[in-house]
Design a protein around this motif. Sequence first.
Motif, PDB file in Angstrom:
ATOM      1  N   CYS A 128      30.849  38.513  28.004  1.00 33.14           N
ATOM      2  CA  CYS A 128      31.889  39.665  27.440  1.00 33.14           C
ATOM      3  C   CYS A 128      33.241  38.974  27.259  1.00 33.14           C
ATOM      4  O   CYS A 128      33.897  38.612  28.326  1.00 33.14           O
ATOM      5  N   LYS A 129      33.757  38.707  26.249  1.00 31.77           N
ATOM      6  CA  LYS A 129      34.960  37.984  26.003  1.00 31.77           C
ATOM      7  C   LYS A 129      36.013  38.784  26.879  1.00 31.77           C
ATOM      8  O   LYS A 129      36.390  39.722  26.734  1.00 31.77           O
ATOM      9  N   GLY A 130      36.937  37.767  27.446  1.00 35.31           N
ATOM     10  CA  GLY A 130      38.077  38.192  28.257  1.00 35.31           C
ATOM     11  C   GLY A 130      37.805  38.771  29.571  1.00 35.31           C
ATOM     12  O   GLY A 130      38.723  38.970  30.314  1.00 35.31           O
ATOM     13  N   LYS A 131      36.415  39.228  29.949  1.00 37.62           N
ATOM     14  CA  LYS A 131      36.247  39.745  31.231  1.00 37.62           C
ATOM     15  C   LYS A 131      35.535  38.833  32.235  1.00 37.62           C
ATOM     16  O   LYS A 131      35.858  38.975  33.395  1.00 37.62           O
ATOM     17  N   ALA A 132      34.640  37.875  31.561  1.00 37.70           N
ATOM     18  CA  ALA A 132      34.099  36.895  32.633  1.00 37.70           C
ATOM     19  C   ALA A 132      35.030  36.026  33.225  1.00 37.70           C
ATOM     20  O   ALA A 132      36.119  35.530  32.494  1.00 37.70           O
ATOM     21  N   GLY A 133      34.598  35.678  34.311  1.00 31.79           N
ATOM     22  CA  GLY A 133      35.410  34.594  35.261  1.00 31.79           C
ATOM     23  C   GLY A 133      35.612  35.010  36.709  1.00 31.79           C
ATOM     24  O   GLY A 133      35.127  36.198  37.133  1.00 31.79           O
ATOM     25  N   VAL A 134      36.470  34.197  37.257  1.00 32.13           N
ATOM     26  CA  VAL A 134      36.662  34.203  38.738  1.00 32.13           C
ATOM     27  C   VAL A 134      38.357  34.714  38.871  1.00 32.13           C
ATOM     28  O   VAL A 134      39.103  34.014  38.275  1.00 32.13           O
ATOM     29  N   ARG A 135      38.500  35.698  39.575  1.00 27.33           N
ATOM     30  CA  ARG A 135      39.688  36.066  39.904  1.00 27.33           C
ATOM     31  C   ARG A 135      39.930  36.273  41.476  1.00 27.33           C
ATOM     32  O   ARG A 135      39.213  36.836  42.163  1.00 27.33           O
ATOM     33  N   LYS A 136      41.429  35.794  41.742  1.00 29.89           N
ATOM     34  CA  LYS A 136      41.559  35.862  43.131  1.00 29.89           C
ATOM     35  C   LYS A 136      41.830  37.276  43.310  1.00 29.89           C
ATOM     36  O   LYS A 136      42.554  38.088  42.644  1.00 29.89           O
ATOM     37  N   GLU A 152      37.733  47.419  49.831  1.00 25.62           N
ATOM     38  CA  GLU A 152      38.422  48.271  48.696  1.00 25.62           C
ATOM     39  C   GLU A 152      39.243  47.245  48.043  1.00 25.62           C
ATOM     40  O   GLU A 152      40.036  46.477  48.688  1.00 25.62           O
ATOM     41  N   ILE A 153      38.977  47.044  46.670  1.00 32.08           N
ATOM     42  CA  ILE A 153      39.878  45.989  45.986  1.00 32.08           C
ATOM     43  C   ILE A 153      40.300  47.075  44.724  1.00 32.08           C
ATOM     44  O   ILE A 153      39.630  47.906  44.112  1.00 32.08           O
ATOM     45  N   PRO A 154      41.543  46.404  44.219  1.00 36.52           N
ATOM     46  CA  PRO A 154      42.162  47.345  42.764  1.00 36.52           C
ATOM     47  C   PRO A 154      41.094  46.752  41.732  1.00 36.52           C
ATOM     48  O   PRO A 154      40.319  45.691  41.772  1.00 36.52           O
ATOM     49  N   GLU A 155      41.225  47.408  40.395  1.00 32.75           N
ATOM     50  CA  GLU A 155      40.747  47.150  39.157  1.00 32.75           C
ATOM     51  C   GLU A 155      41.427  45.690  38.791  1.00 32.75           C
ATOM     52  O   GLU A 155      42.541  45.909  38.495  1.00 32.75           O
ATOM     53  N   LEU A 156      40.677  44.812  38.442  1.00 35.37           N
ATOM     54  CA  LEU A 156      41.212  43.560  37.981  1.00 35.37           C
ATOM     55  C   LEU A 156      40.919  43.339  36.444  1.00 35.37           C
ATOM     56  O   LEU A 156      41.910  42.400  36.068  1.00 35.37           O
ATOM     57  N   VAL A 157      40.041  44.018  36.162  1.00 35.28           N
ATOM     58  CA  VAL A 157      39.685  44.013  34.570  1.00 35.28           C
ATOM     59  C   VAL A 157      38.941  45.263  34.242  1.00 35.28           C
ATOM     60  O   VAL A 157      38.566  45.988  35.212  1.00 35.28           O
ATOM     61  N   GLU A 158      39.319  45.512  32.983  1.00 33.77           N
ATOM     62  CA  GLU A 158      38.975  46.839  32.637  1.00 33.77           C
ATOM     63  C   GLU A 158      37.260  46.986  32.498  1.00 33.77           C
ATOM     64  O   GLU A 158      36.649  46.170  32.252  1.00 33.77           O
TER      65      GLU A 158
END
Length: 170
Positions: A128-136, A152-158
């Motif tokens: 899925c373009k733009g969504k895959a990957g590692v985010r801190k 509990e974590i915030p929404e980092l990607v849609e």
Amino acid sequence: MKKSIITAGAIAFILFSCSTGKNTIQSFDNATITNNCTENYDCTFEVQKDKSLVVKTDDTGHNYFNVIDTPGKTVLKYSYKSITDPRIQDAGYTETITFEIDNSTKDLNLTGKDIRKTKMVLNIACFCKGKAGVRKIEEGTLTFKNNKLHIEIPELVEGQVTRVVDVVVR
């Protein structure tokens, strides 16, 4: 010979990929996941003692991480993975939260930017373009008290599914 190796690999992949969706409590590595895992998804929790997390950024600005041997540290990993037909290439979707704590941790209460002390990351693996990957994960809530872990974590990607994780560790 080449065909038999490919066939053996495919059979091994199918055997290790097969499981059923869980809407009930699931145990893994002396832990019980208490938040529901939706239908057609498999949720797991893994504890890796004497390991730590090294988070880096490559030349293109993308994050990646390694788990290395480190006495006194523990890496914890929660995964939310779709159950797909193994014959369909690139059909999978996985969200994994990975972080580290000290082996001796009995209680933990981190809120806001204090969560950075755990080096927590969210890894999304999908086609899925733009969504895959590692985010801190730069902020959120992480509590561990009376053997109950709450994240509990915030929404980092849609469209991110994993926002709250509850686990009882024994």
